[in-house]
Motif scaffolding. Structure first.
Motif, PDB file in Angstrom:
ATOM      1  N   PRO A 159     -10.909   1.915   3.366  1.00 52.99           N
ATOM      2  CA  PRO A 159     -11.309   2.755   4.743  1.00 52.99           C
ATOM      3  C   PRO A 159     -10.170   3.162   5.483  1.00 52.99           C
ATOM      4  O   PRO A 159     -10.200   4.244   6.240  1.00 52.99           O
ATOM      5  CB  PRO A 159     -12.362   1.861   5.435  1.00 52.99           C
ATOM      6  CG  PRO A 159     -12.869   0.851   4.652  1.00 52.99           C
ATOM      7  CD  PRO A 159     -11.583   0.640   3.516  1.00 52.99           C
ATOM      8  N   ARG A 160      -9.183   2.432   5.489  1.00 52.07           N
ATOM      9  CA  ARG A 160      -7.945   2.883   6.385  1.00 52.07           C
ATOM     10  C   ARG A 160      -6.736   3.435   5.508  1.00 52.07           C
ATOM     11  O   ARG A 160      -5.557   3.692   6.171  1.00 52.07           O
ATOM     12  CB  ARG A 160      -7.531   1.558   7.089  1.00 52.07           C
ATOM     13  CG  ARG A 160      -8.446   1.177   7.989  1.00 52.07           C
ATOM     14  CD  ARG A 160      -9.063   1.910   9.136  1.00 52.07           C
ATOM     15  NE  ARG A 160      -7.639   2.425  10.023  1.00 52.07           N
ATOM     16  CZ  ARG A 160      -7.794   3.239  11.059  1.00 52.07           C
ATOM     17  NH1 ARG A 160      -8.986   3.708  11.247  1.00 52.07           N
ATOM     18  NH2 ARG A 160      -6.871   3.539  11.805  1.00 52.07           N
ATOM     19  N   MET A 161      -6.782   3.665   4.171  1.00 54.28           N
ATOM     20  CA  MET A 161      -5.766   3.998   3.232  1.00 54.28           C
ATOM     21  C   MET A 161      -5.620   5.427   3.606  1.00 54.28           C
ATOM     22  O   MET A 161      -6.410   6.325   3.537  1.00 54.28           O
ATOM     23  CB  MET A 161      -5.971   3.608   1.766  1.00 54.28           C
ATOM     24  CG  MET A 161      -5.677   2.149   1.467  1.00 54.28           C
ATOM     25  SD  MET A 161      -5.973   1.579   0.004  1.00 54.28           S
ATOM     26  CE  MET A 161      -4.776   2.457  -1.079  1.00 54.28           C
ATOM     27  N   THR A 162      -4.242   5.960   3.518  1.00 57.66           N
ATOM     28  CA  THR A 162      -4.137   7.436   3.427  1.00 57.66           C
ATOM     29  C   THR A 162      -3.662   7.657   2.057  1.00 57.66           C
ATOM     30  O   THR A 162      -3.530   6.941   1.126  1.00 57.66           O
ATOM     31  CB  THR A 162      -2.500   7.550   4.198  1.00 57.66           C
ATOM     32  OG1 THR A 162      -1.559   6.984   3.775  1.00 57.66           O
ATOM     33  CG2 THR A 162      -3.134   7.131   5.639  1.00 57.66           C
ATOM     34  N   VAL A 163      -3.737   9.177   2.012  1.00 58.49           N
ATOM     35  CA  VAL A 163      -3.387   9.569   0.615  1.00 58.49           C
ATOM     36  C   VAL A 163      -1.896   9.037   0.113  1.00 58.49           C
ATOM     37  O   VAL A 163      -1.505   8.651  -1.066  1.00 58.49           O
ATOM     38  CB  VAL A 163      -3.410  11.042   0.233  1.00 58.49           C
ATOM     39  CG1 VAL A 163      -2.306  11.631   1.199  1.00 58.49           C
ATOM     40  CG2 VAL A 163      -3.231  11.383  -1.105  1.00 58.49           C
ATOM     41  N   GLU A 164      -0.764   8.904   0.967  1.00 55.21           N
ATOM     42  CA  GLU A 164       0.300   8.249   0.488  1.00 55.21           C
ATOM     43  C   GLU A 164       0.195   6.871   0.368  1.00 55.21           C
ATOM     44  O   GLU A 164       1.086   6.241  -0.730  1.00 55.21           O
ATOM     45  CB  GLU A 164       1.331   8.292   2.056  1.00 55.21           C
ATOM     46  CG  GLU A 164       1.733   9.674   2.248  1.00 55.21           C
ATOM     47  CD  GLU A 164       0.634  10.588   2.950  1.00 55.21           C
ATOM     48  OE1 GLU A 164      -0.175   9.960   3.682  1.00 55.21           O
ATOM     49  OE2 GLU A 164       0.786  12.037   2.902  1.00 55.21           O
ATOM     50  N   HIS A 165      -0.767   6.145   0.891  1.00 53.14           N
ATOM     51  CA  HIS A 165      -0.782   4.713   0.318  1.00 53.14           C
ATOM     52  C   HIS A 165      -1.257   4.678  -0.994  1.00 53.14           C
ATOM     53  O   HIS A 165      -0.778   3.709  -1.830  1.00 53.14           O
ATOM     54  CB  HIS A 165      -1.965   3.907   1.325  1.00 53.14           C
ATOM     55  CG  HIS A 165      -1.532   3.752   2.641  1.00 53.14           C
ATOM     56  ND1 HIS A 165      -2.263   3.722   3.588  1.00 53.14           N
ATOM     57  CD2 HIS A 165      -0.099   3.274   3.016  1.00 53.14           C
ATOM     58  CE1 HIS A 165      -1.547   3.463   4.818  1.00 53.14           C
ATOM     59  NE2 HIS A 165      -0.434   3.238   4.640  1.00 53.14           N
ATOM     60  N   TYR A 166      -2.243   5.472  -1.317  1.00 57.19           N
ATOM     61  CA  TYR A 166      -2.643   5.339  -2.970  1.00 57.19           C
ATOM     62  C   TYR A 166      -1.651   5.627  -3.706  1.00 57.19           C
ATOM     63  O   TYR A 166      -1.536   5.152  -4.846  1.00 57.19           O
ATOM     64  CB  TYR A 166      -3.967   6.216  -2.972  1.00 57.19           C
ATOM     65  CG  TYR A 166      -5.143   5.797  -2.462  1.00 57.19           C
ATOM     66  CD1 TYR A 166      -5.883   5.081  -3.002  1.00 57.19           C
ATOM     67  CD2 TYR A 166      -5.674   6.475  -1.237  1.00 57.19           C
ATOM     68  CE1 TYR A 166      -7.058   4.604  -2.618  1.00 57.19           C
ATOM     69  CE2 TYR A 166      -7.080   6.091  -0.709  1.00 57.19           C
ATOM     70  CZ  TYR A 166      -7.693   4.857  -1.357  1.00 57.19           C
ATOM     71  OH  TYR A 166      -8.900   4.486  -1.072  1.00 57.19           O
TER      72      TYR A 166
END
Length: 377
Positions: A159-166
């Motif tokens: 729920p808190r992940m950004t596209v950069e995190h992925y």
């Protein structure tokens, strides 16, 4: 990104979307309170409804974790899906502490007596040699699988992940996995750019995670799809890693037949190798931390696809054994599906408050009993 040459002809440039992107849950007090009231007046039998009392709700509704996760981030799936069994996910590792007043009783209930004063035991994979072949004659068990989940330390959950995190997680995971040797040597295949027919074939072969789970969608676990998602498998297709499906990693050992000992050996060896290269989220009380509280602790799920047509016609006997040995009975293709031709997916249910070996041994003992009953019917 590293992609094996032998699959290049299967990759195409257009992106296939395996699940609808769920809108991000609105976290204003008014919307949260409205959804809470709907849950309270519903016929839901979820653990979320059971333990999210008005007192707990008002205590937690304005709280945030260190990463900024809110109560809405954790419970939005259960608010949308009143037929959920549990109805809550952790938005990050800290959510288990910030929202402990809600998570603790749910964890206690689901894991059958793991109260807030209990501490999960230290990791202990035990001796795989004590687990033999559950079905040496090959009459009942079609395949055996043991998996565990892992979250990478320092990153939030879906729920808190950004596209950069992925993207960052996928990059780290793919580089780590493609450095494995021996029986674990294989390739990483990103979903981005993968042909739809390849995805469908991998799903049908029970290698790849399925699309469109509405519970995960409502939890905001499908955003930015398919960015950052992919699958790794060894050359023998007996060791797999799912990247950014539900957890950051799902590590899986599997093969045809009922040789649980060999499947478990491979998983333990593979996990130990990966943990030398990646640091995972771990809590002294709850063990390994995962997106769903049902997977905490060992995170181990040992399962078989087993054909028991006689018990299929006398399901109560099957469920009686499952309850006795703390087993979970699912349909042929997993949770929320039906059994086809008397084939069930049966696994250990408890993952918290016992060691990895004990979790697998519960499944071993339960399946042994199920086969005995099927023979006697």
């Amino acid at each position: 990104m590293i992609i094996c040459k032998r699959l290049l002809y299967l990759i195409q440039s257009d992106t296939s979307k395996m699940c609808t992107i769920a809108p991000r849950g609105k976290s204003s007090k008014m919307n949260l309170e409205m959804e809470f009231e709907k849950l309270q007046t519903s016929n839901s039998k979820s653990l979320l409804k059971k333990y999210l009392t008005p007192e707990i709700f008002h205590k937690l509704k304005d709280q945030k974790t260190q990463m900024g996760s809110t109560l809405m981030d954790c419970i939005q799936s259960g608010l949308v899906n009143h037929d959920s069994g549990v109805g809550i996910y952790a938005a990050d590792a800290d959510a288990y502490t910030t929202f402990a007043d809600l998570f603790d009783p749910i964890i206690d209930d689901y894991h059958k007596g793991f109260s807030k004063n209990k501490v999960h035991p230290a990791k202990d994979f035990g001796d795989y040699k004590k687990l033999g072949n559950l079905d040496p004659e090959g009459k009942y068990i079609k395949s055996t699988r043991v998996r565990c989940g892992r979250s990478i330390q320092g990153y939030p959950f879906n729920p808190r992940m950004t596209v950069e995190h992925y993207k960052e997680i996928e990059d780290e995971v793919s580089k780590t996995l493609t450095s494995l040797e021996g029986e674990f040597k294989g390739c990483y295949y990103p979903l981005t750019g993968m042909a739809k027919q390849v995805q469908e074939q991998l799903i049908n072969d029970h290698f790849l995670f399925k699309e469109g789970d509405r519970f995960l969608q409502a939890a905001n676990a499908c955003r930015f799809w398919p960015t950052g998602r992919g699958i790794y498998f060894n050359n023998d297709k007996t060791f797999l890693i799912w990247c950014n499906e539900e957890d950051h990693l799902r590590i899986i050992s599997m093969q045809q037949g009922g040789d649980l000992g060999d499947v478990y050996r491979r998983l333990v060896t593979g996990v130990n190798e990966i943990e030398k290269k990646i640091t995972f989220s771990h809590d002294n009380r709850l063990g390994f931390l995962t997106f769903c509280p049902t997977n905490l602790g060992t995170t181990i799920r040992a399962s078989v696809h087993i054909k028991v047509p006689k018990l299929a016609s006398e399901q109560q006997k099957l469920y009686n054994v499952a309850d006795k040995y703390n087993l979970q009975v699912r349909g042929t293709t997993g949770e929320h599906t039906d059994a086809v031709d008397g084939i069930y997916d049966i696994s250990n249910k408890r993952r918290l408050g016992l060691t990895e070996f004990q979790a697998v041994k519960e499944m071993y003992d339960g399946i042994t009993e199920i086969i005995k009953i099927e023979k006697d019917l």
